[in-house]
Design an enzyme around this catalytic site. Structure first.
Site, mmCIF file in Angstrom:
data_model
loop_
_atom_site.group_PDB
_atom_site.id
_atom_site.type_symbol
_atom_site.label_atom_id
_atom_site.label_comp_id
_atom_site.label_asym_id
_atom_site.label_seq_id
_atom_site.Cartn_x
_atom_site.Cartn_y
_atom_site.Cartn_z
ATOM 1 N N CYS A 166 -6.077 0.965 5.352
ATOM 2 C CA CYS A 166 -6.827 0.279 6.232
ATOM 3 C C CYS A 166 -5.697 -0.458 7.550
ATOM 4 C CB CYS A 166 -6.637 -1.043 5.319
ATOM 5 S SG CYS A 166 -4.797 -1.438 5.113
ATOM 6 N N GLU A 185 0.582 4.373 1.703
ATOM 7 C CA GLU A 185 1.296 4.437 3.098
ATOM 8 C C GLU A 185 2.323 3.397 3.609
ATOM 9 O OE1 GLU A 185 -2.625 4.531 2.718
ATOM 10 O OE2 GLU A 185 -1.877 3.033 1.982
ATOM 11 N N HIS A 244 0.817 -0.941 -0.395
ATOM 12 C CA HIS A 244 -0.090 -0.059 0.113
ATOM 13 C C HIS A 244 0.462 1.232 0.457
ATOM 14 C CE1 HIS A 244 -3.993 -2.112 1.713
ATOM 15 N NE2 HIS A 244 -3.430 -2.371 0.540
ATOM 16 N N CYS A 284 -2.517 -0.506 7.419
ATOM 17 C CA CYS A 284 -0.838 -0.303 7.255
ATOM 18 C C CYS A 284 -1.497 1.527 8.953
ATOM 19 C CB CYS A 284 -1.739 1.212 6.572
ATOM 20 S SG CYS A 284 -1.458 0.912 4.315
#
Length: 148
Positions: free
Chosen positions: A108, A82, A80, A111
């Site tokens: 999410c 992040e 992801h 993360c």
């Protein structure tokens, strides 16, 4: 010349949107920035680990299995945005403790756990993400949340 300067949140979010254009995910383009004292410390976008085939160049297992957004993150070959922003800071020895995260999407829960442990204190985002646990973690960690 009539120059209208954006406020800081708008400025950094526009940059996150540009970063998202580097995404190699077939399902969602996400870009993130880690900022401290109005300085960009790192950026990240979602995609496969470095040196591996991009998701755009192959098939997406989550797409093939018709997995809903926000579920079964472990089946995705990509990282992801992040995660990549946090990893880039670590790779280059940049402390992000006390920093802010700007992301095109709400992080999410996976993360979010990394964000909490990295010491990020504020998250600004544009679009939501269907992950109830993420919202619970944000509240429990007292992270400031800002949707623009």
């Amino acid at each position: 010349m009539n120059n209208v300067r954006p406020d800081w949140d708008s400025y950094f979010m526009e940059i996150a949107q540009i970063v998202s254009k580097r995404s190699t995910c077939r399902r969602r383009n996400v870009g993130s920035l880690v900022v401290k004292d109005r300085r960009i410390l790192s950026t990240g976008y979602n995609g496969a680990p470095k040196g591996l085939r991009h998701c755009l160049d192959g098939e997406c297992l989550r797409e093939k299995m018709n997995i809903a957004s926000g579920e079964r993150h472990e089946l995705c070959r990509g990282l992801h945005a992040e995660q990549n922003a946090i990893i880039q800071a670590a790779l280059h020895g940049v402390s992000i403790d006390g920093a802010e995260l700007y992301s095109t999407h709400l992080p999410c829960s996976i993360c979010m756990k990394m964000i909490i442990n990295a010491g990020i204190v504020r998250i600004t985002y544009l679009d939501g993400y269907p992950d109830e646990l993420s919202m619970n973690l944000i509240k429990e960690a007292s992270i400031v949340l800002n949707k623009i």
